[in-house]
Scaffold this active site. Structure first.
Site, PDB file in Angstrom:
ATOM      1  N   ASP A 156     -91.086 -79.113  33.322  1.00 52.68           N
ATOM      2  CA  ASP A 156     -92.054 -79.577  34.573  1.00 52.68           C
ATOM      3  C   ASP A 156     -93.445 -78.972  34.186  1.00 52.68           C
ATOM      4  O   ASP A 156     -93.455 -77.634  34.325  1.00 52.68           O
ATOM      5  CB  ASP A 156     -91.615 -79.393  35.771  1.00 52.68           C
ATOM      6  CG  ASP A 156     -92.178 -80.164  37.003  1.00 52.68           C
ATOM      7  OD1 ASP A 156     -93.513 -80.250  36.338  1.00 52.68           O
ATOM      8  OD2 ASP A 156     -91.537 -80.395  37.850  1.00 52.68           O
ATOM      9  N   HIS A 157     -94.207 -79.619  33.704  1.00 49.10           N
ATOM     10  CA  HIS A 157     -95.755 -78.818  33.561  1.00 49.10           C
ATOM     11  C   HIS A 157     -96.303 -78.485  34.761  1.00 49.10           C
ATOM     12  O   HIS A 157     -97.251 -77.641  34.719  1.00 49.10           O
ATOM     13  CB  HIS A 157     -96.606 -79.922  32.748  1.00 49.10           C
ATOM     14  CG  HIS A 157     -96.088 -80.021  31.407  1.00 49.10           C
ATOM     15  ND1 HIS A 157     -97.124 -79.329  30.354  1.00 49.10           N
ATOM     16  CD2 HIS A 157     -95.506 -80.805  30.641  1.00 49.10           C
ATOM     17  CE1 HIS A 157     -96.429 -79.637  29.209  1.00 49.10           C
ATOM     18  NE2 HIS A 157     -95.524 -80.473  29.297  1.00 49.10           N
ATOM     19  N   ARG A 158     -95.977 -78.906  35.905  1.00 46.06           N
ATOM     20  CA  ARG A 158     -96.335 -78.559  37.351  1.00 46.06           C
ATOM     21  C   ARG A 158     -96.277 -77.104  37.511  1.00 46.06           C
ATOM     22  O   ARG A 158     -96.666 -76.589  38.168  1.00 46.06           O
ATOM     23  CB  ARG A 158     -96.149 -79.366  38.229  1.00 46.06           C
ATOM     24  CG  ARG A 158     -96.424 -80.904  38.317  1.00 46.06           C
ATOM     25  CD  ARG A 158     -95.801 -81.753  39.288  1.00 46.06           C
ATOM     26  NE  ARG A 158     -94.267 -81.542  39.288  1.00 46.06           N
ATOM     27  CZ  ARG A 158     -93.424 -82.018  40.095  1.00 46.06           C
ATOM     28  NH1 ARG A 158     -93.790 -82.724  41.322  1.00 46.06           N
ATOM     29  NH2 ARG A 158     -92.188 -82.032  39.974  1.00 46.06           N
ATOM     30  N   ILE A 159     -94.907 -76.839  36.704  1.00 39.84           N
ATOM     31  CA  ILE A 159     -94.465 -75.411  37.196  1.00 39.84           C
ATOM     32  C   ILE A 159     -94.694 -74.147  35.945  1.00 39.84           C
ATOM     33  O   ILE A 159     -94.970 -73.229  36.028  1.00 39.84           O
ATOM     34  CB  ILE A 159     -92.918 -75.302  37.350  1.00 39.84           C
ATOM     35  CG1 ILE A 159     -92.757 -76.166  38.397  1.00 39.84           C
ATOM     36  CG2 ILE A 159     -92.389 -74.038  37.530  1.00 39.84           C
ATOM     37  CD1 ILE A 159     -91.099 -76.710  38.756  1.00 39.84           C
ATOM     38  N   MET A 160     -94.550 -74.826  34.553  1.00 39.32           N
ATOM     39  CA  MET A 160     -94.566 -73.934  33.348  1.00 39.32           C
ATOM     40  C   MET A 160     -95.786 -74.617  32.588  1.00 39.32           C
ATOM     41  O   MET A 160     -95.643 -75.894  32.351  1.00 39.32           O
ATOM     42  CB  MET A 160     -93.475 -73.956  32.733  1.00 39.32           C
ATOM     43  CG  MET A 160     -92.428 -72.990  33.427  1.00 39.32           C
ATOM     44  SD  MET A 160     -90.742 -72.641  32.420  1.00 39.32           S
ATOM     45  CE  MET A 160     -90.817 -73.274  30.792  1.00 39.32           C
TER      46      MET A 160
END
Length: 184
Positions: A156-160
């Protein structure tokens, strides 16, 4: 050589789970979820493992709680127990809840690489393909062979971000290439 002295065998999948659990301990963003406009970092690496059900048409993801705190043999025993009960449809609902990250190993189906889908709200999932013997050029120019296995991280690019994901994946790779580091 490790299995030659053991009654209960350690599988390649056990090493993959252990490497992932150790990397999760080092990379808290990989055990983070995004919900209600905030980031929640889980203290523990509760590792999900995708398991085909008995008829081969379903999929369950039992969770190994605190996988990052288990020894290789403890992790192996827990994974084998959960996988067996998943195939026999004997898991309790709570045993498939609370995962912070999942591993999906399709190597036993002779799949080389694939793109797994994240189990929300987890930060990511590691896809593991079959090991294959491949040729490569050594530094001296000679042709040699080695076993290669593709791993694919969906995250998840929102997280990593990509750099963090690459470092996380590289850590798993390094542990798998040096399995003795997982035994200490």
């Amino acid at each position: 050589s490790l299995n030659s002295r053991r009654e209960k065998k350690i599988s390649v999948n056990d090493f993959i789970l252990k490497a992932t659990a150790m990397a999760l301990r080092e990379f808290p963003e990989a055990r983070t979820k995004y919900a209600d406009n905030e980031f929640i970092v889980y203290a523990n690496a509760n590792l999900g493992m995708a398991v085909s059900t008995g008829n081969g048409e379903g999929l369950l993801v039992p969770v190994i709680p605190n996988a990052d705190r288990l020894s290789l043999s403890q992790l192996s025993a827990k994974a084998k127990d959960l996988a067996l009960r998943a195939r026999d449809n004997k898991l309790k609902p709570y045993e498939c809840q609370g995962g912070t990250f999942t591993v999906s190993n399709m190597g036993m189906f002779d799949v080389c690489h694939f793109t797994p889908i994240i189990n929300q709200p987890e930060a990511g999932i590691l896809g593991v393909g079959a090991a294959r013997e491949e040729l490569y050029f050594a530094e001296d120019g000679s042709v040699k062979s080695r076993n290669m296995c593709m791993i694919c991280l969906t995250f998840d690019h929102r997280i990593m971000n990509g750099v963090g994901a690459a470092k996380f994946t590289a850590r798993i790779r390094d542990l798998l290439q040096n399995p003795e580091d997982m035994l200490v």
